[in-house]
Write a protein that holds these residues in place. Structure first.
Motif, PDB file in Angstrom:
ATOM      1  N   LEU A 184       0.851  -1.183   0.000  1.00 53.43           N
ATOM      2  CA  LEU A 184       0.000   0.000   0.000  1.00 53.43           C
ATOM      3  C   LEU A 184       0.886   1.231   0.000  1.00 53.43           C
ATOM      4  CD1 LEU A 184      -2.457  -1.407   2.597  1.00 53.43           C
ATOM      5  CD2 LEU A 184      -2.993  -0.952   0.213  1.00 53.43           C
ATOM      6  N   THR A 185       0.713   2.038  -1.036  1.00 56.91           N
ATOM      7  CA  THR A 185       1.436   3.297  -1.172  1.00 56.91           C
ATOM      8  C   THR A 185       0.413   4.413  -1.211  1.00 56.91           C
ATOM      9  OG1 THR A 185       1.429   3.061  -3.593  1.00 56.91           O
ATOM     10  CG2 THR A 185       3.371   2.225  -2.412  1.00 56.91           C
ATOM     11  N   LEU A 186       0.897   5.640  -1.227  1.00 51.90           N
ATOM     12  CA  LEU A 186      -0.007   6.788  -1.320  1.00 51.90           C
ATOM     13  C   LEU A 186       0.071   7.371  -2.728  1.00 51.90           C
ATOM     14  CD1 LEU A 186       0.663   8.473   2.111  1.00 51.90           C
ATOM     15  CD2 LEU A 186      -1.402   7.268   1.384  1.00 51.90           C
ATOM     16  N   GLN A 187      -1.090   7.515  -3.337  1.00 49.89           N
ATOM     17  CA  GLN A 187      -1.194   8.111  -4.669  1.00 49.89           C
ATOM     18  C   GLN A 187      -2.113   9.314  -4.560  1.00 49.89           C
ATOM     19  OE1 GLN A 187      -1.392   5.544  -8.185  1.00 49.89           O
ATOM     20  NE2 GLN A 187      -3.303   6.575  -8.701  1.00 49.89           N
ATOM     21  N   ARG A 222       8.367   6.819  -4.899  1.00 54.58           N
ATOM     22  CA  ARG A 222       9.332   7.886  -5.187  1.00 54.58           C
ATOM     23  C   ARG A 222       8.785   9.247  -4.735  1.00 54.58           C
ATOM     24  NH1 ARG A 222      13.482   5.743  -7.681  1.00 54.58           N
ATOM     25  NH2 ARG A 222      13.259   4.056  -9.167  1.00 54.58           N
ATOM     26  N   ALA A 223       7.476   9.431  -4.841  1.00 55.03           N
ATOM     27  CA  ALA A 223       6.861  10.699  -4.442  1.00 55.03           C
ATOM     28  C   ALA A 223       6.651  10.792  -2.929  1.00 55.03           C
ATOM     29  CB  ALA A 223       5.526  10.882  -5.158  1.00 55.03           C
ATOM     30  N   ASN A 224       6.383   9.638  -2.288  1.00 59.66           N
ATOM     31  CA  ASN A 224       6.123   9.612  -0.856  1.00 59.66           C
ATOM     32  C   ASN A 224       6.548   8.233  -0.340  1.00 59.66           C
ATOM     33  OD1 ASN A 224       5.030   9.398   1.752  1.00 59.66           O
ATOM     34  ND2 ASN A 224       3.277  10.678   1.226  1.00 59.66           N
ATOM     35  N   PRO A 225       7.583   8.147   0.492  1.00 57.88           N
ATOM     36  CA  PRO A 225       8.112   6.848   0.897  1.00 57.88           C
ATOM     37  C   PRO A 225       7.291   6.096   1.937  1.00 57.88           C
ATOM     38  CG  PRO A 225       9.317   8.576   2.006  1.00 57.88           C
ATOM     39  CD  PRO A 225       8.366   9.254   1.039  1.00 57.88           C
ATOM     40  N   LEU A 226       6.189   6.686   2.437  1.00 56.53           N
ATOM     41  CA  LEU A 226       5.366   5.981   3.421  1.00 56.53           C
ATOM     42  C   LEU A 226       4.725   4.761   2.773  1.00 56.53           C
ATOM     43  CD1 LEU A 226       3.635   8.942   5.274  1.00 56.53           C
ATOM     44  CD2 LEU A 226       5.617   7.586   6.014  1.00 56.53           C
ATOM     45  N   VAL A 227       4.752   3.643   3.500  1.00 54.46           N
ATOM     46  CA  VAL A 227       4.315   2.387   2.911  1.00 54.46           C
ATOM     47  C   VAL A 227       3.734   1.471   3.987  1.00 54.46           C
ATOM     48  CG1 VAL A 227       6.580   1.281   3.179  1.00 54.46           C
ATOM     49  CG2 VAL A 227       5.087   0.543   1.344  1.00 54.46           C
TER      50      VAL A 227
END
Length: 164
Positions: free
Chosen positions: A30-33, A68-73
């Motif tokens: 799960l990444t943030l888009q 790459r845009a937001n490393p929170l995972v």
């Protein structure tokens, strides 16, 4: 009258963790888009403990662009569902942290690459593709559910100390 679930020791919880990640090869990344959760089905390689997870990702994939845009995972792993099982009683693990590419110059790169290829032999050719890269996810928190009333948490500062 309900009965309290059998209390497990941190060692037993750690053993259950090792069994789960040893038997499941694919998790949900799960990444943030654009500030919203985006889920992807990805093969994963656990590190020594749950604090490191390794992925081999294409730079063309949405999840990699998101990282790459937001490393929170977050990585979510669950034992497979079966018709005879109660889906709410399945073992499941949710890990929270950050991700970054693992540089080829990193001390662990060759070991991780070899372990990844051993676990996923079909991925060997992808290491020759320019757009694929190993990523290391540094997980900070774990939430592990072993069934009803058996939820445990752990922190990266003491990863094998599971608290009920």
């Amino acid at each position: 009258m309900t009965q309290e679930p059998h209390a497990l020791s941190p060692k037993q919880v750690q053993q259950a963790y090792e069994e789960l990640v040893g038997s499941v090869r694919v998790g949900n990344l799960l990444t943030l888009q654009d500030g919203r959760p985006f889920g992807s089905h990805v093969p994963f390689l656990p590190g020594y403990d749950w604090t490191s997870i390794y992925l081999h990702l294409s730079g063309l994939a949405h999840h990699t662009q998101n990282l790459r845009a937001n490393p929170l995972v977050s990585v979510f792993v669950s034992e497979p569902d079966r018709p005879e099982r109660n889906p709410l009683a399945l073992k499941r693990l949710n890990l929270l942290g950050t991700g970054a590419p693992l540089a080829e110059s990193a001390v662990d790169y060759a070991r991780v690459k070899d372990a990844y290829i051993r676990k996923f032999p079909q991925s060997a050719m992808l290491f020759d593709f320019a757009d694929f890269q190993l990523w290391e996810l540094r997980m900070e928190q774990a939430h592990f559910v072993l069934g009803f009333g058996q939820a445990f948490g752990a922190q990266a500062s003491n990863p094998q100390h599971w608290i009920h």
